[in-house]
Design a protein around this motif. Structure first.
Motif, PDB file in Angstrom:
ATOM      1  N   THR A  69      42.916  41.342  41.597  1.00  0.00           N
ATOM      2  CA  THR A  69      42.292  40.365  40.703  1.00  0.00           C
ATOM      3  C   THR A  69      40.947  40.847  40.175  1.00  0.00           C
ATOM      4  O   THR A  69      40.272  40.115  39.444  1.00  0.00           O
ATOM      5  CB  THR A  69      42.079  39.026  41.427  1.00  0.00           C
ATOM      6  N   GLY A  70      40.548  42.055  40.566  1.00  0.00           N
ATOM      7  CA  GLY A  70      39.252  42.581  40.158  1.00  0.00           C
ATOM      8  C   GLY A  70      38.129  42.206  41.106  1.00  0.00           C
ATOM      9  O   GLY A  70      36.956  42.394  40.775  1.00  0.00           O
ATOM     10  N   GLY A  71      38.463  41.706  42.288  1.00  0.00           N
ATOM     11  CA  GLY A  71      37.457  41.295  43.263  1.00  0.00           C
ATOM     12  C   GLY A  71      37.374  42.245  44.435  1.00  0.00           C
ATOM     13  O   GLY A  71      37.931  43.349  44.424  1.00  0.00           O
ATOM     14  N   ILE A  72      36.683  41.810  45.461  1.00  0.00           N
ATOM     15  CA  ILE A  72      36.521  42.572  46.703  1.00  0.00           C
ATOM     16  C   ILE A  72      36.195  41.572  47.801  1.00  0.00           C
ATOM     17  O   ILE A  72      35.648  40.506  47.532  1.00  0.00           O
ATOM     18  CB  ILE A  72      35.400  43.635  46.575  1.00  0.00           C
ATOM     19  N   ASP A  73      36.557  41.871  49.030  1.00  0.00           N
ATOM     20  CA  ASP A  73      36.260  40.977  50.147  1.00  0.00           C
ATOM     21  C   ASP A  73      35.649  41.790  51.282  1.00  0.00           C
ATOM     22  O   ASP A  73      36.354  42.504  51.997  1.00  0.00           O
ATOM     23  CB  ASP A  73      37.520  40.265  50.627  1.00  0.00           C
ATOM     24  N   LEU A  74      34.334  41.674  51.427  1.00  0.00           N
ATOM     25  CA  LEU A  74      33.627  42.387  52.482  1.00  0.00           C
ATOM     26  C   LEU A  74      33.571  41.601  53.793  1.00  0.00           C
ATOM     27  O   LEU A  74      33.045  42.106  54.777  1.00  0.00           O
ATOM     28  CB  LEU A  74      32.192  42.693  52.032  1.00  0.00           C
ATOM     29  N   ILE A 201      48.833  37.667  39.071  1.00  0.00           N
ATOM     30  CA  ILE A 201      47.675  38.272  39.732  1.00  0.00           C
ATOM     31  C   ILE A 201      47.174  39.461  38.923  1.00  0.00           C
ATOM     32  O   ILE A 201      45.963  39.626  38.698  1.00  0.00           O
ATOM     33  CB  ILE A 201      48.044  38.696  41.166  1.00  0.00           C
ATOM     34  N   GLU A 202      48.090  40.294  38.457  1.00  0.00           N
ATOM     35  CA  GLU A 202      47.694  41.449  37.657  1.00  0.00           C
ATOM     36  C   GLU A 202      47.091  41.016  36.323  1.00  0.00           C
ATOM     37  O   GLU A 202      46.184  41.673  35.800  1.00  0.00           O
ATOM     38  CB  GLU A 202      48.898  42.355  37.435  1.00  0.00           C
ATOM     39  N   SER A 203      47.576  39.910  35.757  1.00  0.00           N
ATOM     40  CA  SER A 203      47.019  39.417  34.499  1.00  0.00           C
ATOM     41  C   SER A 203      45.579  38.963  34.676  1.00  0.00           C
ATOM     42  O   SER A 203      44.723  39.234  33.833  1.00  0.00           O
ATOM     43  CB  SER A 203      47.871  38.256  33.971  1.00  0.00           C
ATOM     44  N   VAL A 204      45.307  38.287  35.788  1.00  0.00           N
ATOM     45  CA  VAL A 204      43.939  37.848  36.074  1.00  0.00           C
ATOM     46  C   VAL A 204      43.026  39.056  36.264  1.00  0.00           C
ATOM     47  O   VAL A 204      41.891  39.092  35.765  1.00  0.00           O
ATOM     48  CB  VAL A 204      43.907  36.941  37.312  1.00  0.00           C
ATOM     49  N   GLY A 273      41.088  46.525  39.265  1.00  0.00           N
ATOM     50  CA  GLY A 273      42.080  45.468  39.219  1.00  0.00           C
ATOM     51  C   GLY A 273      43.105  45.686  38.132  1.00  0.00           C
ATOM     52  O   GLY A 273      43.106  46.692  37.419  1.00  0.00           O
ATOM     53  N   GLY A 274      44.005  44.709  37.978  1.00  0.00           N
ATOM     54  CA  GLY A 274      45.008  44.785  36.927  1.00  0.00           C
ATOM     55  C   GLY A 274      46.364  45.262  37.371  1.00  0.00           C
ATOM     56  O   GLY A 274      47.365  44.990  36.725  1.00  0.00           O
ATOM     57  N   ARG A 275      46.437  45.964  38.473  1.00  0.00           N
ATOM     58  CA  ARG A 275      47.719  46.382  39.040  1.00  0.00           C
ATOM     59  C   ARG A 275      47.519  46.691  40.519  1.00  0.00           C
ATOM     60  O   ARG A 275      46.399  46.922  40.975  1.00  0.00           O
ATOM     61  CB  ARG A 275      48.295  47.599  38.311  1.00  0.00           C
ATOM     62  N   PHE A 276      48.618  46.691  41.278  1.00  0.00           N
ATOM     63  CA  PHE A 276      48.515  46.954  42.712  1.00  0.00           C
ATOM     64  C   PHE A 276      49.828  47.518  43.226  1.00  0.00           C
ATOM     65  O   PHE A 276      50.871  47.408  42.569  1.00  0.00           O
ATOM     66  CB  PHE A 276      48.140  45.676  43.480  1.00  0.00           C
TER      67      PHE A 276
END
Length: 361
Positions: A69-74, A201-204, A273-276
């Motif tokens: 989604t273009g984020g990160i979780d630390l 999710i990839e669209s977001v 982000g954008g794909r996974f």
């Protein structure tokens, strides 16, 4: 499939690196590939890589969707500590720590809390517009303190056979943690690849504003993704604490967020982000766990372990980089031929200099 197409496949280099690490162990570690059955359980170095790598795979699974989604979780490392601390505290207060109902209640409460913490991260990011690295950094710091408050700054030790099953037990000859990871991985793959969830999710991650204009509720989707990441970290925390039958609020899950991010990146998911790639993430996590096992197996001095690990990870990332491979291994590009005189075709078309049959008027 041609060789060039094979080299460009996003899973080729993770598979190649994992195969190279396994080959190093074949040459340097005696009996590394031996698998034995003792008391109906499978034992061996390969099984240990899967068993000890299960928490990292679990955390990396949630991290993959967050990064998509273009984020990160630390904060996942702190959530790992909170999950184990709360579950062990509740089990230690039971009159009978082998009571299955009491253990299941402790596990459920811990996972619900982790789900709420993940949703809180998502609310800060999607609801209040806080940058993901800042929003999750808050819980990274506060969560570690919360875990120490739960354990009162001490290591909480328990003796519970049902709880021991989660991270240190076996079922159907396999470590139970591997089965849990396989089940959640299969469910996630079904929801994201067989249904439209993965595309959303990839669209977001690709363009949140365009997704919103297309009718995608990006805010709710991002909160859900962060909540799922918190749930995955909570399950990993149960695995870590049950494997050692204790909870350490200070050290449990320490720096696992960095290993998870590395696993996701090595697996081919871009931080933009954008794909996974879920399969790539699993390969990345196995590479990191195999590397850790290899370092200890070949007798690398403990004081240089982190340096060796960082060096190998750097080499892996460079090998995966198309720009690096083009500079080091690529051929010289042939000079471009000069374009013919006159305006380009699209310019002539716009100015009306092209007839119906495509020839200039």
């Amino acid at each position: 499939m041609s060789m060039n197409a094979l080299l460009r496949h996003r899973l080729f280099w993770p598979v190649a690196v994992l195969a190279a690490l396994l080959l190093v162990n074949l040459l340097l570690t005696r009996g590394f590939y031996n698998i034995e059955i003792k008391d109906g359980h499978l034992y061996g170095s390969l099984i240990d890589i899967l068993r000890f790598g299960a928490p990292l795979i679990m955390v990396s699974l949630g991290m993959t969707l967050v990064i998509a989604t273009g984020g990160i979780d630390l904060s996942v490392g702190s959530v790992v500590a909170i999950s184990g601390a709360l579950a062990c505290l509740m089990i230690s207060d039971l009159g009978n720590q082998n009571d299955t109902g009491g253990v299941l209640t402790a596990v459920a409460v811990a996972l619900v809390l982790c789900l709420v913490l993940g949703a809180w991260n998502g609310l800060l990011v999607a609801g209040f517009g806080i940058q993901p690295i800042v929003a999750t950094l808050i819980l990274m710091v506060a969560g570690r303190g919360l875990a120490q408050l739960i354990t009162d700054g001490q290591i909480t030790t328990i003796n519970s056979s049902p709880y021991k099953l989660i991270g240190g037990g076996y079922w159907l000859t396999l470590p139970f943690g591997i089965i849990v990871v396989a089940a959640l991985l299969g469910l996630t793959a079904f929801l994201t690849r067989r249904l439209a969830l993965g595309l959303l999710i990839e669209s977001v991650g690709g363009n949140a504003e365009a997704g919103r204009l297309s009718g995608i509720r990006s805010r709710g989707l991002m909160i859900t993704v962060y909540a799922f990441c918190g749930l995955c970290a909570g399950i990993a925390g149960l695995m870590v604490s049950s494997n050692v039958s204790s909870a350490d609020g200070n050290n449990a899950g320490l720096w696992i967020e960095l290993d998870a991010i590395l696993a996701v990146v090595i697996g081919g998911t871009p931080l933009t982000g954008g794909r996974f790639s879920l399969s790539g993430t699993v390969l990345g996590a196995l590479i990191i766990q195999t590397l850790t096992t290899t370092i200890y197996s070949v007798g690398v001095p403990p004081e240089t372990t982190l340096l060796v690990k960082a060096l190998v990870v750097t080499i892996v990332c460079l090998v995966q980089s198309p720009a690096f491979r083009a500079k080091v291994f690529g051929r010289r590009r042939m000079p471009h031929r000069a374009a013919p005189p006159g305006p380009p075709q699209d310019v002539r078309a716009e100015t009306g200099l092209v007839t119906r049959d495509g020839v200039g008027a």
